[in-house]
Design a protein around this motif. Structure first.
Motif, short mmCIF file in Angstrom:
data_model
loop_
_atom_site.label_atom_id
_atom_site.label_comp_id
_atom_site.label_asym_id
_atom_site.label_seq_id
_atom_site.Cartn_x
_atom_site.Cartn_y
_atom_site.Cartn_z
N THR A 1 45.65 33.31 34.71
CA THR A 1 44.35 33.95 35.79
C THR A 1 44.18 32.90 37.34
O THR A 1 44.43 32.21 36.76
N THR A 2 44.15 33.74 38.35
CA THR A 2 44.52 33.03 39.63
C THR A 2 42.81 32.59 39.30
O THR A 2 41.72 32.90 38.54
N LYS A 3 42.73 31.15 40.37
CA LYS A 3 41.16 31.03 40.33
C LYS A 3 39.58 32.09 40.00
O LYS A 3 38.96 31.82 40.36
N GLU A 4 40.01 33.01 40.96
CA GLU A 4 39.38 34.61 41.76
C GLU A 4 39.05 35.22 40.32
O GLU A 4 37.96 35.08 39.79
N GLN A 5 39.93 35.24 39.50
CA GLN A 5 39.70 35.80 38.64
C GLN A 5 38.84 34.85 37.37
O GLN A 5 38.43 35.80 36.24
N SER A 6 39.98 33.72 37.45
CA SER A 6 38.82 32.69 36.78
C SER A 6 37.46 32.33 36.78
O SER A 6 36.43 33.14 35.95
N GLN A 7 37.00 32.91 37.84
CA GLN A 7 36.34 32.77 38.34
C GLN A 7 34.86 34.33 37.87
O GLN A 7 33.93 34.13 37.40
N ARG A 8 35.78 35.12 38.12
CA ARG A 8 34.74 36.47 37.87
C ARG A 8 34.35 36.13 36.35
O ARG A 8 33.70 36.87 35.47
N LEU A 9 35.97 36.17 35.69
CA LEU A 9 35.45 35.74 34.15
C LEU A 9 34.73 34.54 33.75
O LEU A 9 33.87 35.43 32.62
N LEU A 10 34.12 33.99 34.55
CA LEU A 10 33.22 33.31 34.30
C LEU A 10 31.92 33.17 33.97
O LEU A 10 31.08 33.48 33.59
N GLU A 11 31.64 34.71 35.07
CA GLU A 11 30.51 35.12 36.12
C GLU A 11 30.22 36.33 34.79
O GLU A 11 29.14 36.69 34.41
N LEU A 12 31.07 37.01 33.79
CA LEU A 12 30.88 37.61 33.10
C LEU A 12 30.29 37.49 31.61
O LEU A 12 30.13 37.77 31.54
N GLY A 13 30.49 36.15 31.59
CA GLY A 13 29.58 35.36 30.70
C GLY A 13 31.05 34.63 29.28
O GLY A 13 30.63 34.14 28.50
N LEU A 14 31.95 34.92 29.50
CA LEU A 14 33.43 34.31 28.53
C LEU A 14 33.38 32.66 28.72
O LEU A 14 32.51 31.91 29.96
N LYS A 15 33.67 32.48 27.65
CA LYS A 15 33.14 30.84 27.23
C LYS A 15 34.29 29.89 27.83
O LYS A 15 35.27 30.72 28.03
N PRO A 16 33.82 29.22 28.74
CA PRO A 16 35.40 28.33 28.85
C PRO A 16 36.27 27.66 28.32
O PRO A 16 36.90 27.93 28.36
N GLU A 17 35.60 27.43 26.94
CA GLU A 17 35.75 26.72 26.20
C GLU A 17 37.61 27.83 25.57
O GLU A 17 37.80 27.75 24.45
N THR A 18 37.06 29.51 25.73
CA THR A 18 38.27 30.24 25.12
C THR A 18 39.32 29.97 25.89
O THR A 18 39.93 31.06 25.43
N ALA A 19 39.73 29.54 27.20
CA ALA A 19 40.83 29.48 27.89
C ALA A 19 42.03 28.43 27.04
O ALA A 19 41.24 27.66 26.59
N ASP A 20 42.88 28.51 27.73
CA ASP A 20 43.63 27.88 26.95
C ASP A 20 44.84 27.00 28.00
O ASP A 20 45.76 26.58 27.65
N MET A 21 44.03 27.39 29.36
CA MET A 21 44.50 27.19 30.36
C MET A 21 43.39 26.13 31.19
O MET A 21 42.66 26.76 31.34
N TYR A 22 44.26 25.90 32.66
CA TYR A 22 42.94 25.11 33.64
C TYR A 22 44.01 24.88 35.29
O TYR A 22 44.45 24.71 35.11
#
Length: 139
Positions: free
Chosen positions: A14-35
């Motif tokens: 995910t791009t930075k913008e897409q990542s931010q949207r997923l976080l705003e939707l409430g996804l836990k950061p711990e579910t991410a596999d990259m950064y």
């Protein structure tokens, strides 16, 4: 067409913008596999994407990111929707759809030219409709 004529335009995560949207939707950061992160060398900042060591917490300067595979893993394979089951299918590597197992031919689709965007739309809908796994969401 030769390899030199083909323009590859693949996206690692995910791009930075897409990542931010997923976080705003409430996804836990711990579910991410990259950064995404920035490192500095000789006073020059370099944006990099790294695979996340899931045993370590993310640092404040690290923005979680999700690979396509991880996003697919977060989606349910099947949901009970109204009167029948819907299964997840990805068509043409772009369109994400839930299609009924029955002959009703009910289709819910999330179409975008970028599969990451299709999946983000789908996750937003799943959360709104209360079908998204609550373990993946912040409380």
């Amino acid at each position: 067409r030769t390899m030199n004529e083909v323009k590859f335009n693949s996206q690692v995560c995910t791009t930075k913008e897409q990542s931010q949207r997923l976080l705003e939707l409430g996804l836990k950061p711990e579910t991410a596999d990259m950064y995404h992160t920035t490192f500095y060398r000789d006073n020059v900042g370099y944006e990099i994407i790294q695979v996340r060591n899931e045993k370590l917490p993310l640092l404040s300067q690290e923005l979680p990111a999700w690979s396509l595979h991880r996003l697919k893993c977060l989606l349910p394979n099947k949901i009970l929707y109204k009167s029948g089951y819907l299964t997840t299918e990805i068509i043409n590597n772009v369109n994400l759809m839930f299609i009924t197992d029955t002959s009703e031919q009910r289709v819910i689709s999330f179409i975008h030219e970028n599969l990451y965007e299709s999946i983000i739309k789908c996750i937003k809908w799943l959360i709104k409709e209360d079908y998204f796994n609550k373990e993946y969401l912040k409380q």
